[in-house]
Design an enzyme around this catalytic site. Structure first.
Site, PDB file in Angstrom:
ATOM      1  N   ARG A  15       0.830  -1.209   0.000  1.00 54.44           N
ATOM      2  CA  ARG A  15       0.000   0.000   0.000  1.00 54.44           C
ATOM      3  C   ARG A  15       0.864   1.259   0.000  1.00 54.44           C
ATOM      4  NH1 ARG A  15      -0.961   4.883   2.222  1.00 54.44           N
ATOM      5  NH2 ARG A  15      -0.427   4.041   4.282  1.00 54.44           N
ATOM      6  N   ASP A  16       1.493   1.545   1.102  1.00 56.13           N
ATOM      7  CA  ASP A  16       2.282   2.769   1.234  1.00 56.13           C
ATOM      8  C   ASP A  16       3.463   2.764   0.263  1.00 56.13           C
ATOM      9  OD1 ASP A  16       2.904   5.234   2.276  1.00 56.13           O
ATOM     10  OD2 ASP A  16       3.914   4.475   4.049  1.00 56.13           O
ATOM     11  N   HIS A 207       6.575   4.572  12.681  1.00 51.78           N
ATOM     12  CA  HIS A 207       6.602   4.547  11.210  1.00 51.78           C
ATOM     13  C   HIS A 207       7.582   5.630  10.763  1.00 51.78           C
ATOM     14  CE1 HIS A 207       4.331   4.150   7.211  1.00 51.78           C
ATOM     15  NE2 HIS A 207       5.191   5.131   7.010  1.00 51.78           N
ATOM     16  N   HIS A 209      10.357   7.371   8.030  1.00 49.64           N
ATOM     17  CA  HIS A 209      10.890   7.536   6.677  1.00 49.64           C
ATOM     18  C   HIS A 209      12.377   7.851   6.792  1.00 49.64           C
ATOM     19  CE1 HIS A 209       7.122   8.019   4.007  1.00 49.64           C
ATOM     20  NE2 HIS A 209       6.808   7.322   5.086  1.00 49.64           N
ATOM     21  N   CYS A 240       8.174   9.975  -0.254  1.00 46.42           N
ATOM     22  CA  CYS A 240       7.353  10.955   0.452  1.00 46.42           C
ATOM     23  C   CYS A 240       7.126  12.136  -0.481  1.00 46.42           C
ATOM     24  CB  CYS A 240       8.040  11.417   1.732  1.00 46.42           C
ATOM     25  SG  CYS A 240       7.104  12.716   2.554  1.00 46.42           S
ATOM     26  N   ASN A 249       9.996   5.114   2.906  1.00 47.68           N
ATOM     27  CA  ASN A 249       9.962   4.205   4.045  1.00 47.68           C
ATOM     28  C   ASN A 249      11.302   3.530   4.304  1.00 47.68           C
ATOM     29  OD1 ASN A 249       7.002   4.174   4.721  1.00 47.68           O
ATOM     30  ND2 ASN A 249       6.879   3.535   2.587  1.00 47.68           N
TER      31      ASN A 249
END
Length: 303
Positions: A15-16, A207, A209, A240, A249
């Site tokens: 997803r991300d 979470h 980055h 991002c 990520n």
């Protein structure tokens, strides 16, 4: 505090990781990615998002992906749901967990969704209530907790306030996310400790980055506070859109390499994850985004 003996990794690449890819990725590849991750032993996989195909065309096949994946017993398959329409689609697709989201930065909220933090959280109340009524796990993702592309520093009190709102809505887990990757270990520790003062530490996840290369150090700082759930993306997939040059990520392979070296269990087959990272990078026509993954792949090739 002693470091955790076990860490749960939430794999977010389907997803991300994939949602911002410019070239459309086939449903077959998405399904195979989720299935490979399931076979590698992940306990939680963020599989897709039930969002507007107009704004996020990469996730337009969410229902097909959920219908075709092979579900591993014991694995939670999560989906992003921004509204009731998304929730109803997620419910029909048999999602194990729905994810709602909000920002800790007032400027970020106003700039991106044209409303205040309080207004944005209120919009998720119906989704939260529906998830609880249906017996589905509910997760709250809290963005810009360590910095904002528009206002810069984000007050710790703002992070705590939104985290409390998520907890009051019944979130089973709350993600504390460094959306633009500007966090450093000391700030990470401060924020995690502040959130842990109002929410059970077992419900908090990190979470991070890796824009400035701080993710592994931030994960270690969060573990020292007692956090034992982290989001990662195989091969570092996912950029991002709010930070120029952002690498997105933190790579799953890099986190697993570090945890394995520290004697911390994840239940995940590290060698399989290296293979998955190289495989998906190949399909995206780019080098792998994990330093550990690339080093191990190169070592294998030289034998």
């Amino acid at each position: 505090m002693a470091l955790p003996g076990f860490v749960k990794i939430v794999e977010v690449s389907p997803r991300d990781g994939l949602q911002n890819e410019k070239e459309l990725i086939s449903t077959d590849i998405k399904v195979e990615l989720v299935d490979l991750l399931s076979e590698a032993g992940f306990l939680n996989i963020e599989a897709t998002a039930f969002v507007s195909p107009k704004w996020t065309p990469q996730m337009a096949d969410a229902s097909d992906v959920m219908a075709r994946i092979k579900r591993r017993p014991g694995t939670i398959y999560s989906v992003l749901t921004p509204n009731m329409k998304g929730f109803e689609a997620a419910l029909a697709a048999g999602a194990d967990e729905v994810v709602i989201f909000g920002a800790a930065s007032e400027a970020f909220s106003q700039k991106n969704i044209n409303c205040s933090i309080a207004e944005s959280i209120d919009r998720f109340e119906p989704v939260a209530q529906a998830a609880k009524a249906a017996g589905i796990r509910l997760r709250g993702a809290l963005s810009c907790t360590l910095g904002c592309p528009y206002q810069g520093e984000v007050p710790v009190s703002s992070v705590v306030d939104v985290a409390k709102r998520f907890a009051q809505m019944g979130c089973d887990e709350i993600d504390v996310a460094d959306t633009i990757g500007v966090g450093t270990p000391q700030r990470t520790r401060q924020v995690m400790e502040a959130v842990a003062n109002v929410i059970d530490i077992s419900k908090i996840s990190g979470h991070f980055h890796d824009t400035y290369g701080q993710s592994l150090a931030n994960i270690l700082a969060a573990m020292e506070v007692g956090v034992s759930i982290f989001h990662t993306s195989v091969s570092g997939l996912g950029g991002c859109p709010y930070a120029k040059g952002a690498s997105g990520n933190v790579a799953t392979e890099d986190v697993l390499f570090m945890l394995r070296g520290m004697g911390i269990d994840t239940g995940i087959d590290f060698d399989r994850v290296v293979d998955i990272g190289q495989w998906i990078a190949g399909h995206l026509h780019r080098p792998g985004g994990s330093r550990a993954g690339n080093a191990i792949a190169a070592s294998r090739a030289s034998r």
